[in-house]
Structures are given as structure tokens and as C-alpha cells.
Write a protein that holds these residues in place. Structure first.
Motif, PDB file in Angstrom:
ATOM      1  N   GLY A  71       0.783  -1.222   0.000  1.00 51.19           N
ATOM      2  CA  GLY A  71       0.000   0.000   0.000  1.00 51.19           C
ATOM      3  C   GLY A  71       0.817   1.276   0.000  1.00 51.19           C
ATOM      4  O   GLY A  71       0.247   2.372   0.087  1.00 51.19           O
ATOM      5  N   TYR A 279      -0.579  -3.018  -6.679  1.00 56.64           N
ATOM      6  CA  TYR A 279      -1.353  -2.086  -5.859  1.00 56.64           C
ATOM      7  C   TYR A 279      -2.837  -2.405  -5.990  1.00 56.64           C
ATOM      8  O   TYR A 279      -3.411  -2.329  -7.077  1.00 56.64           O
ATOM      9  CB  TYR A 279      -1.079  -0.655  -6.318  1.00 56.64           C
ATOM     10  CG  TYR A 279      -1.661   0.422  -5.444  1.00 56.64           C
ATOM     11  CD1 TYR A 279      -1.244   0.576  -4.126  1.00 56.64           C
ATOM     12  CD2 TYR A 279      -2.625   1.304  -5.942  1.00 56.64           C
ATOM     13  CE1 TYR A 279      -1.761   1.585  -3.324  1.00 56.64           C
ATOM     14  CE2 TYR A 279      -3.150   2.317  -5.153  1.00 56.64           C
ATOM     15  CZ  TYR A 279      -2.709   2.451  -3.844  1.00 56.64           C
ATOM     16  OH  TYR A 279      -3.230   3.448  -3.057  1.00 56.64           O
ATOM     17  N   ARG A 280      -3.466  -2.768  -4.893  1.00 55.98           N
ATOM     18  CA  ARG A 280      -4.835  -3.279  -4.932  1.00 55.98           C
ATOM     19  C   ARG A 280      -5.897  -2.233  -4.590  1.00 55.98           C
ATOM     20  O   ARG A 280      -7.081  -2.566  -4.455  1.00 55.98           O
ATOM     21  CB  ARG A 280      -4.974  -4.470  -3.975  1.00 55.98           C
ATOM     22  CG  ARG A 280      -4.149  -5.683  -4.369  1.00 55.98           C
ATOM     23  CD  ARG A 280      -4.683  -6.352  -5.634  1.00 55.98           C
ATOM     24  NE  ARG A 280      -4.268  -5.697  -6.866  1.00 55.98           N
ATOM     25  CZ  ARG A 280      -4.911  -5.808  -8.022  1.00 55.98           C
ATOM     26  NH1 ARG A 280      -6.024  -6.508  -8.109  1.00 55.98           N
ATOM     27  NH2 ARG A 280      -4.450  -5.210  -9.096  1.00 55.98           N
ATOM     28  N   GLU A 281      -5.497  -0.976  -4.448  1.00 57.17           N
ATOM     29  CA  GLU A 281      -6.446   0.054  -4.035  1.00 57.17           C
ATOM     30  C   GLU A 281      -6.869   0.952  -5.194  1.00 57.17           C
ATOM     31  O   GLU A 281      -7.413   2.030  -4.985  1.00 57.17           O
ATOM     32  CB  GLU A 281      -5.834   0.892  -2.907  1.00 57.17           C
ATOM     33  CG  GLU A 281      -5.489   0.064  -1.675  1.00 57.17           C
ATOM     34  CD  GLU A 281      -4.792   0.881  -0.602  1.00 57.17           C
ATOM     35  OE1 GLU A 281      -4.989   2.120  -0.580  1.00 57.17           O
ATOM     36  OE2 GLU A 281      -4.052   0.293   0.205  1.00 57.17           O
ATOM     37  N   THR A 287      -2.244   8.115  -7.755  1.00 55.71           N
ATOM     38  CA  THR A 287      -1.738   8.436  -6.414  1.00 55.71           C
ATOM     39  C   THR A 287      -0.480   9.291  -6.502  1.00 55.71           C
ATOM     40  O   THR A 287       0.052   9.696  -5.466  1.00 55.71           O
ATOM     41  CB  THR A 287      -1.391   7.145  -5.639  1.00 55.71           C
ATOM     42  OG1 THR A 287      -0.251   6.502  -6.244  1.00 55.71           O
ATOM     43  CG2 THR A 287      -2.566   6.171  -5.626  1.00 55.71           C
TER      44      THR A 287
END
Length: 341
Positions: A71, A279-281, A287
Motif C-alpha cells: 500500500g 497495488y490493490r487500491e 496516487t
């Protein structure tokens, strides 16, 4: 031991140890790749771009992917883009080591210019991504597969430029020719590939271990992940590029030295693509902070200046290095000063 329980001193010791391992393994792998270039016949420029570039970049690649998985998107992207900038700066350092002529003049190579054009294309895609809609499929932004496809196609074009060049640079006394060395005194192909694979794994493990120590250092010191990524992890994981480029210059493998840096830079753009997958978000491109976007623009500018230097091929410049090398040094140091202050 859980990295969350590390003190700042422990994190610094782990970080330093991993950086030392990366430097030693990266130095060793230069000789192996130089011999593989001769034994396989793919040429120094292609070997530098694909084998040396990927091998010396694997530590940074693993670090970025690991950071993204945990994250830490800012660390992942800034490490990738900061690595490209510092490695381009290292090319100017290698130019200072080679005193006979401007390194970009001596290492004239169509595949190297093709690799640098590929790098500029990939950087442009990364800079475009945050401006596109934040749409993902299985958590992956559409630019990510485009980066992989463009890289593979670019490598294909680069190899074609080596095998069947449509034009060639003017030969001068200072131009280094990519001639294979005598392979009779070299290790066997199996041993070279085995040694390459072992060093590749060592560099990857070192990069994986480096990530938690960098995260702890950022947390304990109050530094932003962008500063840690650009100034600490990017530099430490790029040490092999500095060492290998200087070692290659001293060995007379000038095309390999330039190809290793440029090829490594092109490969480093895939850190961002691989980090987007990890990145799983959502989209990792969205970002990116202003500082990270600044370094993306700076690396694009430095790559454009390097391309002009490769085409112009100035023999001597200020301090017996190329004007482009002077500009690369000033841009990198200026960017570092702006980031820190």
C-alpha cells in the motif's frame, strides 16, 4: 524479526547491508553479461539493454512491487522514477571517467538511440496516465498493459536495429566498435547463464529486503516516501548501474556501458506498471504526488537531452565531457535540491 518493531538504527543497518550486496553483485554481473554478449552474438547494446539493464534493475523492481503490495504507492512510484533520473546522472559520471572523448560520441550505436527513444515513449505514457479517467479492470489501469506491450515491441525494434541497421553513425578515431572478444578463454555458456541467474536472484532478494527498511526509515525520520524513494532507495538500488557502467568503460565495453544505463532506464519504467498490478487500491498512477510528477517530467527532460547528445555526438565539451553530460548533472542536482528544500 517483524520490521514494525525495528529501531531506526536496525533499519539503517539492514538498508546499508542490502545496498552493499547490490553493489557487489551488480559489479560481478557486468563481466558475465559482457561475455554473454559475445557468446550469444546479440551485441553489447542489446545485452546491455536487456540482460544488464534488467539484472541491475531487479532490486529496484522488487522493491517497488513490494512497496505497492503493502500500500506504499508513493514509495513504489518515486523509487522507479528516481532510479531513472539517478541512472541517467550516472551516465554523466561515466563520461567523466572516460577521458579520451565524449562517451556518447565514442559509444555511438543505433540500438542505444532506439532504446532511448523507447524510454521517452514509456515515460510519456506514465505522465499521461494520471490525466486519464481513473478506470481500472481487476484493479489495473489500461496504461499498464500498454507499457508492457510498448516495451516488448521496442526491444524487438532495437534488436532489429542491431541485426539490420538502416543507417550507421560516422566512424571516427574515438568511436568504439562493438566487436566480440575471443570466446575461447571464456567460461562455458552453461556456467555463464548459471552465474547470471544466481546474481539475478541475489539482487532480487536484496531489493525485497530493502523495502521494509526504507519504509521504517521514512516513518522514523518523518521524511516523505517520495524523498526516501528518490534519494535513498532509488540511489541504493541504482548503485549497480554506476559500478557496472564505470567497470564497462574501463574494460573498453563502451556500448555496453551506455546500453546498460539506457536499457536499465527503459526497464525501470516497468516498475511502475508492475506496481500498478501489485497495488490493490486502484490506479497507482492517480496516487502520484506533485513531487513524483516533477521527477517524471525531469527524467523525461534528461532523456530528451541525452537523445540529442547521442545524435549530435560532440567529441569534446566542457571539462572534456559532453555538454549534455554537464546539463544532466545540473538538472539532477537541481532536482535533488528542490526536493529536499
Amino acid at each position: 524479526m517483524n520490521p514494525d518493531s525495528w529501531t531506526l538504527l536496525q533499519a539503517v543497518l539492514v538498508f546499508s547491508s542490502c545496498a552493499l550486496v547490490i553493489a557487489i553483485a551488480g559489479t560481478r554481473i557486468t563481466r558475465v553479461v559482457d561475455q554473454l554478449a559475445d557468446r550469444t552474438g546479440i551485441g553489447e547494446a542489446a545485452a546491455g539493454a536487456v540482460l544488464l539493464g534488467a539484472a541491475t534493475s531487479i532490486g529496484g523492481s522488487v522493491l517497488s512491487v513490494t512497496a505497492a503490495w503493502h500500500g506504499n504507492a508513493e514509495l513504489a512510484v518515486s523509487n522507479a522514477l528516481g532510479g531513472i533520473a539517478v541512472q541517467t546522472f550516472f551516465l554523466a559520471v561515466a563520461d567523466m571517467v572516460y577521458r579520451r572523448a565524449n562517451l556518447e560520441h565514442a559509444a555511438a550505436s543505433v540500438p542505444n538511440m532506439m532504446q532511448n527513444a523507447l524510454l521517452i515513449t514509456l515515460l510519456a505514457l506514465i505522465m499521461t496516465a494520471p490525466l486519464l479517467p481513473e478506470v481500472t479492470l481487476w484493479g489495473i489501469h489500461p496504461v499498464t498493459p500498454l507499457l508492457f506491450i510498448a516495451y516488448v515491441y521496442g526491444i524487438h525494434l532495437s534488436q532489429g536495429a542491431h541485426n539490420s541497421p538502416m543507417w550507421a553513425p560516422t566512424r571516427t578515431r574515438e568511436t568504439s566498435e562493438d566487436k566480440p572478444d575471443d570466446t575461447s578463454q571464456m567460461s562455458s555458456m552453461a556456467r555463464l547463464w548459471s552465474e547470471f541467474a544466481l546474481l539475478f536472484i541475489i539482487l532480487g532478494v536484496a531489493g525485497w529486503t530493502l523495502e521494509p527498511s526504507a519504509t521504517v526509515i521514512a516513518a522514523k525520520t518523518g521524511l516523505t516516501q517520495t524523498i526516501v524513494g528518490v534519494m535513498l532507495t532509488a540511489i541504493s538500488t541504482s548503485i549497480p548501474e554506476l559500478v557496472t557502467s564505470i567497470a564497462a568503460v574501463r574494460r573498453g565495453a563502451l556500448t555496453l556501458a551506455v546500453g546498460g544505463i539506457i536499457g536499465g532506464n527503459a526497464f525501470d519504467t516497468l516498475f511502475t506498471a508492475a506496481s500498478d498490478v501489485a497495488y490493490r487500491e486502484g490506479s497507482i498512477y492517480h496516487t502520484m504526488t506533485d513531487d513524483t510528477l516533477f521527477w517524471a517530467g525531469l527524467t523525461l527532460l534528461m532523456s530528451g537531452i541525452l537523445m540529442m547528445g547521442l545524435i549530435r555526438r560532440e567529441r569534446q565539451g566542457p571539462g572534456r565531457i559532453g555538454v549534455e553530460s554537464v546539463l544532466l548533472i545540473l538538472l539532477y542536482l537541481g532536482g535533488a535540491w528542490l526536493l529536499l528544500y
